[in-house]
Scaffold this motif. Structure first.
Motif, short mmCIF file in Angstrom:
data_model
loop_
_atom_site.label_atom_id
_atom_site.label_comp_id
_atom_site.label_asym_id
_atom_site.label_seq_id
_atom_site.Cartn_x
_atom_site.Cartn_y
_atom_site.Cartn_z
N HIS A 53 -8.21 -137.42 87.09
CA HIS A 53 -7.25 -136.31 87.90
C HIS A 53 -7.45 -137.24 89.50
O HIS A 53 -6.59 -137.55 90.70
CB HIS A 53 -7.63 -135.58 87.84
CG HIS A 53 -6.84 -135.05 86.84
ND1 HIS A 53 -5.01 -134.50 86.73
CD2 HIS A 53 -6.91 -134.38 85.68
CE1 HIS A 53 -4.93 -133.84 85.87
NE2 HIS A 53 -5.61 -133.81 85.59
N ARG A 55 -5.16 -140.34 90.28
CA ARG A 55 -3.62 -139.69 91.24
C ARG A 55 -3.69 -139.16 92.00
O ARG A 55 -3.02 -139.32 92.45
CB ARG A 55 -3.86 -138.58 89.55
CG ARG A 55 -2.34 -138.53 89.40
CD ARG A 55 -1.57 -137.83 88.97
NE ARG A 55 -0.38 -136.98 88.51
CZ ARG A 55 0.17 -135.95 89.61
NH1 ARG A 55 -1.14 -135.10 89.38
NH2 ARG A 55 1.11 -135.04 89.47
N ASN A 56 -5.08 -138.51 91.62
CA ASN A 56 -4.23 -137.45 93.42
C ASN A 56 -4.60 -138.74 94.74
O ASN A 56 -4.10 -137.70 96.03
CB ASN A 56 -5.94 -136.36 93.26
CG ASN A 56 -5.73 -135.36 92.69
OD1 ASN A 56 -4.60 -135.09 92.18
ND2 ASN A 56 -6.74 -134.84 92.30
N ASP A 63 7.11 -132.69 87.89
CA ASP A 63 6.23 -132.77 87.94
C ASP A 63 5.77 -133.41 87.19
O ASP A 63 5.82 -132.75 85.97
CB ASP A 63 5.53 -131.13 88.32
CG ASP A 63 3.91 -131.61 88.79
OD1 ASP A 63 3.36 -132.72 88.04
OD2 ASP A 63 3.30 -130.91 88.75
N GLU A 118 2.10 -134.32 86.28
CA GLU A 118 0.89 -133.66 86.03
C GLU A 118 1.07 -133.10 84.64
O GLU A 118 -0.18 -133.79 83.77
CB GLU A 118 0.28 -132.23 86.99
CG GLU A 118 -1.51 -132.18 86.92
CD GLU A 118 -1.41 -130.90 87.78
OE1 GLU A 118 -3.03 -131.20 87.93
OE2 GLU A 118 -0.55 -130.05 89.01
N GLU A 137 -2.16 -134.84 82.36
CA GLU A 137 -3.21 -133.87 81.45
C GLU A 137 -2.88 -134.55 80.36
O GLU A 137 -4.40 -133.86 79.38
CB GLU A 137 -2.81 -132.44 82.08
CG GLU A 137 -3.86 -131.87 81.09
CD GLU A 137 -5.04 -131.72 81.96
OE1 GLU A 137 -6.51 -131.36 81.71
OE2 GLU A 137 -5.03 -132.28 83.03
#
Length: 232
Positions: free
Chosen positions: A96, A99-100, A210, A212, A216
């Motif tokens: 994560h 990605r962030n 989105d 995300e 995930e």
């Protein structure tokens, strides 16, 4: 040892040059980067700016190294924020963090992973060590899982070892070759998803979508393939 006033001023000016260069890249693309344009915005003459960076390519190289360092630091922070024994959390949060960081630094991501800049050739002796840092973080996470006996590690086939060995040598890794295999495969999955999202190809409607949840789901699927508890 503390810096002299002149050294502090030089460092501040160098940082300002880089910051304006990043703004120009975000607005116009990395290929349009110009030392003269940066000098004009700073109220400097071009010869004065050349005392900091002798060429556009030298500035681009410095920005690439900074971007790789920034990404690696983000991954290290995410890894170390989780308990050493919580391997699933370390994998998940490191992914994560990748990605962030990409979403927060699109110009830097484009610079190091996007379309090559015409006429620019990165000096490998400078950029390769910086580029390796992020993979070293990911390898460290998987290595800890392997040493704990919690990584599913099939022996790589001979034809795969031919591809893995240069990477093993590059990182000076002495553990199981399967760790490097999983690190490369995992990075490909993480990087592929992030790149598709970053360049607007992952959501049918980028304004509404989105990515995300998909990210995930896919990272947990990757973890299940590795046999990591918590990948469900």
């Amino acid at each position: 040892m503390s810096q002299t006033r002149r050294e502090r001023q030089r460092a501040a000016t160098t940082d300002e040059i880089k910051q304006i260069a990043r703004q120009h890249m975000a607005e116009r693309g990395a290929a349009s980067l110009s030392l003269r344009a940066i000098a004009r915005e700073m109220g400097m003459t071009s010869p004065a700016l050349y005392r900091y960076f002798a060429s556009r390519d030298e500035l681009v190289t410095a920005l690439i190294v900074d971007a790789y360092h920034s990404l690696a630091t983000a991954l290290q922070v995410a890894r170390d924020a989780q308990p050493e024994g919580d391997h699933a959390a370390r994998v998940l949060q490191t992914a994560h963090a990748y990605r962030n960081w990409a979403l927060a630094h699109p110009a830097d991501y484009q610079l190091i992973f996007g379309t090559p800049i015409p006429g620019y050739h990165a000096p490998p002796e400078i950029t390769d060590p910086a580029a390796a840092q992020s993979m070293i973080v990911f390898i460290s996470v998987l290595d800890a899982i392997d040493r704990a006996g919690q990584l599913r590690v099939p022996e790589p086939a001979p034809e795969l070892m031919a591809q893995l060995q240069p990477w093993i040598d590059k990182f000076g890794y002495t553990g199981s070759p399967a760790v490097v295999h999983f690190a490369l495969a995992g990075w490909a999955r993480i990087h592929g998803l992030v790149s598709l999202e970053q360049f607007g190809h992952l959501c049918a409607d980028p304004e509404e979508g989105d990515a995300e949840a998909l990210f995930e789901t896919e990272i947990r699927a990757m973890m299940r393939r590795m046999g990591i508890a918590g990948g469900k």
